[in-house]
Design an enzyme around this catalytic site. Structure first.
Site, PDB file in Angstrom:
ATOM      1  N   HIS A 135       0.749  -1.447   0.109  1.00 46.34           N
ATOM      2  CA  HIS A 135       0.041   0.122  -0.009  1.00 46.34           C
ATOM      3  C   HIS A 135       0.827   1.083   0.018  1.00 46.34           C
ATOM      4  O   HIS A 135       1.939   1.278   0.464  1.00 46.34           O
ATOM      5  CB  HIS A 135      -1.112   0.040   1.252  1.00 46.34           C
ATOM      6  N   ALA A 162      11.929   4.532   1.054  1.00 42.50           N
ATOM      7  CA  ALA A 162      11.325   3.022   0.822  1.00 42.50           C
ATOM      8  C   ALA A 162      10.634   3.463  -0.441  1.00 42.50           C
ATOM      9  O   ALA A 162      10.005   4.214  -0.930  1.00 42.50           O
ATOM     10  CB  ALA A 162      10.260   2.869   1.784  1.00 42.50           C
ATOM     11  N   GLY A 163      10.854   1.988  -1.301  1.00 40.71           N
ATOM     12  CA  GLY A 163      10.154   2.010  -2.517  1.00 40.71           C
ATOM     13  C   GLY A 163      11.214   1.634  -3.536  1.00 40.71           C
ATOM     14  O   GLY A 163      11.795   2.743  -4.097  1.00 40.71           O
ATOM     15  N   GLY A 164      11.213   0.382  -3.727  1.00 42.66           N
ATOM     16  CA  GLY A 164      12.106   0.026  -5.057  1.00 42.66           C
ATOM     17  C   GLY A 164      13.521  -0.363  -4.563  1.00 42.66           C
ATOM     18  O   GLY A 164      14.353  -0.634  -5.654  1.00 42.66           O
ATOM     19  N   GLY A 221      11.024  -3.660   1.531  1.00 42.30           N
ATOM     20  CA  GLY A 221       9.993  -4.423   1.933  1.00 42.30           C
ATOM     21  C   GLY A 221      10.147  -5.799   1.150  1.00 42.30           C
ATOM     22  O   GLY A 221      10.379  -6.733   1.676  1.00 42.30           O
ATOM     23  N   THR A 222       9.630  -5.544  -0.145  1.00 38.67           N
ATOM     24  CA  THR A 222       9.710  -6.784  -1.194  1.00 38.67           C
ATOM     25  C   THR A 222      10.819  -7.616  -0.913  1.00 38.67           C
ATOM     26  O   THR A 222      10.700  -8.716  -0.888  1.00 38.67           O
ATOM     27  CB  THR A 222       9.419  -6.456  -2.456  1.00 38.67           C
TER      28      THR A 222
HETATM   29  C1  LIG Z   1       4.043  -7.629   1.424  1.00 45.64           C
HETATM   30  C2  LIG Z   1       4.390  -6.034   1.672  1.00 45.64           C
HETATM   31  C3  LIG Z   1       3.424  -5.788   2.752  1.00 45.64           C
HETATM   32  C4  LIG Z   1       3.475  -4.365   3.521  1.00 45.64           C
HETATM   33  N1  LIG Z   1       2.777  -4.086   4.487  1.00 45.64           N
HETATM   34  C5  LIG Z   1       2.977  -2.973   5.033  1.00 45.64           C
HETATM   35  C6  LIG Z   1       2.347  -2.515   6.409  1.00 45.64           C
HETATM   36  O1  LIG Z   1       1.702  -3.279   7.137  1.00 45.64           O
HETATM   37  N2  LIG Z   1       2.418  -1.316   6.861  1.00 45.64           N
HETATM   38  C7  LIG Z   1       3.080  -0.502   6.235  1.00 45.64           C
HETATM   39  O2  LIG Z   1       3.310   0.707   6.728  1.00 45.64           O
HETATM   40  N3  LIG Z   1       3.793  -0.530   5.113  1.00 45.64           N
HETATM   41  C8  LIG Z   1       3.449  -1.758   4.296  1.00 45.64           C
HETATM   42  N4  LIG Z   1       4.241  -2.063   3.284  1.00 45.64           N
HETATM   43  C9  LIG Z   1       4.919  -1.126   2.510  1.00 45.64           C
HETATM   44  C10 LIG Z   1       6.225  -0.642   3.104  1.00 45.64           C
HETATM   45  O3  LIG Z   1       6.291  -0.285   4.175  1.00 45.64           O
HETATM   46  C11 LIG Z   1       7.319  -0.057   2.150  1.00 45.64           C
HETATM   47  O4  LIG Z   1       6.909   1.287   1.895  1.00 45.64           O
HETATM   48  C12 LIG Z   1       7.512  -0.890   1.006  1.00 45.64           C
HETATM   49  O5  LIG Z   1       7.777  -2.193   1.178  1.00 45.64           O
HETATM   50  C13 LIG Z   1       8.695  -0.319   0.259  1.00 45.64           C
HETATM   51  O6  LIG Z   1       8.939  -0.544  -1.152  1.00 45.64           O
HETATM   52  P1  LIG Z   1       9.592  -2.086  -1.604  1.00 45.64           P
HETATM   53  O7  LIG Z   1       8.679  -3.236  -1.206  1.00 45.64           O
HETATM   54  O8  LIG Z   1       9.969  -1.880  -2.939  1.00 45.64           O
HETATM   55  O9  LIG Z   1      10.990  -2.280  -0.879  1.00 45.64           O
HETATM   56  C14 LIG Z   1       4.172  -3.181   2.818  1.00 45.64           C
HETATM   57  C15 LIG Z   1       4.912  -3.663   1.537  1.00 45.64           C
HETATM   58  C16 LIG Z   1       4.854  -5.304   1.042  1.00 45.64           C
HETATM   59  C17 LIG Z   1       5.689  -5.465  -0.179  1.00 45.64           C
END
Ligand SMILES: Cc1cc2nc3c(=O)[nH]c(=O)nc-3n(C[C@H](O)[C@H](O)[C@H](O)COP(=O)(O)O)c2cc1C
Length: 348
Positions: free
Chosen positions: A168, A200-202, A223-224
């Site tokens: 999200h 955060a992001g990518g 995250g991912t």
């Molecule tokens: C599987 C998954 C679940 C996530 N759940 C949450 C969450 O519960 N709370 C939150 O603040 N962000 C959540 N995020 C977003 C992350 O905080 C973060 O912004 C994001 O993973 C960064 O991008 P990246 O996945 O490319 O590293 C989630 C991301 C993923 C991939």
């Protein structure tokens, strides 16, 4: 710039935290991140009512974390907890006591209904901080406006979330290359040297990490990348889907549809989510109705199959090629970042 490494003395440079992915970032993933010199976060959920099973589960996980990290009761817990705040009722009365009981080092707030909703929560956390409990407050922001509001609320860390992120995020927002410098400029203009910025992001490796530092971040969040680790509790089919995907700009998409298909469309409308284009999404593109897709999703779920489950994932998915340990992710990212920084210093 704020020195976030000093706030969490066990962490090593460059600073890396795992995102508090609810249902994915559990005690096993978070303690592994902390052990490897990162800041581990547990996803604490979104239900803060008195009877919340999410808070009960969190309480148990935090107690486990203390024993996994071999800490005595009088030591603070070098871990954070992330919460999704669009239904903030009960947070102050029920979530803060759990954080204080375990003396967690950081709390991360994301996805409020309105940015202003975080103010009473932040004020209550500050009030609850006693001499023996120091907690840093992280707020995830996807726009400059949200960053401004969080700064005014006195947060310790702004997590700037770009549109390449998995999961999200702000439905309308820029990627890190546009967002981060503007958020850094906000702090510079205010002569603010106490708030830290994380990107955060990518980000999935040292290359993304260095890019984020160059754009103005004090450290990074992934995250991912951490979903495809041996410690993540996600089913292996989900990890394999992430590892085998490539060309994330095409294989993932930002949409509210991912939530619609699995009946989890509860986020306020300013947010959507990035996930892999899976069977549900393909069905929809071919004209299958939402009702029918939801029926197919439920049928697969009841049969214990994961092929219709939304796989939240960021746009850099193509650079994740193996399921590895959390420690490997952190150490290899830091090592690669250092090599690139040396190379850049040497001018080639
Ligand atoms: C599987 C998954 C679940 C996530 N759940 C949450 C969450 O519960 N709370 C939150 O603040 N962000 C959540 N995020 C977003 C992350 O905080 C973060 O912004 C994001 O993973 C960064 O991008 P990246 O996945 O490319 O590293 C989630 C991301 C993923 C991939």
């Amino acid at each position: 710039m704020a020195n976030i490494l000093q706030w969490f003395p066990h962490t090593t440079a460059p600073f890396i935290a795992n995102a508090p992915m609810f249902g994915f970032a559990d005690v096993s993933l978070a303690t592994a991140a902390t052990k490897a010199g990162g800041l581990g976060f547990i996803g604490g959920g979104f239900d803060f009512r008195t009877e919340s099973t999410q808070l009960q589960g969190l309480d148990t996980q935090l107690a486990n974390a203390r024993s996994i990290l071999c800490l005595t009761d009088d030591q603070p817990l070098p871990l954070g907890v992330g919460f999704i705040t669009f239904q903030p009722g009960g947070f102050i009365d029920n979530a803060i006591p759990v954080l204080r009981k375990h003396r967690v080092a950081a709390v991360w707030l994301s996805f409020p209904q309105a940015d202003a909703d975080h103010l009473p929560i932040i004020q209550a956390i500050r009030k609850a901080q006693r001499g023996d409990w120091d907690i840093k407050i992280f707020v995830q922001v996807g726009t400059v406006k949200a960053a401004e509001e969080a700064l005014q609320q006195g947060v310790d860390v702004l997590v700037a979330q770009g549109a390449d992120a998995g999961g999200h995020q702000w439905a309308q927002g820029a990627s890190l290359i546009s967002l981060l410098p503007e958020v850094r400029d906000l702090l510079s203009k205010a002569r603010n040297k106490t708030t830290a910025i994380l990107a955060a992001g990518g980000i999935v490796d040292g290359r993304g990490c260095v890019a984020a530092l160059g754009l103005g971040a004090d450290g990074v969040v992934m995250g991912t990348r951490f979903v495809a680790t041996s410690e993540c509790p996600a089913p292996s089919t989900i990890k394999q889907t992430i590892v085998s995907a490539s060309d994330g700009g095409v294989s993932t998409i930002k949409s509210i549809r991912h939530d619609v298909f699995q009946s989890t469309d509860v986020f306020p409308r300013q947010y959507d989510g990035r996930a892999i284009i899976g069977v549900n999404y393909e069905d929809s593109r071919e004209g299958v109705s939402d009702e029918e897709i939801i029926r197919r999703y439920n049928e697969a779920k009841e049969a214990g199959e994961h092929q219709r489950r939304t796989v939240w994932a960021g746009a850099s998915i193509g650079s994740i090629n193996a399921v590895v340990s959390v420690e490997h992710v952190i150490r290899s990212t830091q090592q690669e970042a250092k090599v690139i920084l040396e190379r850049l210093k040497a001018g080639y």
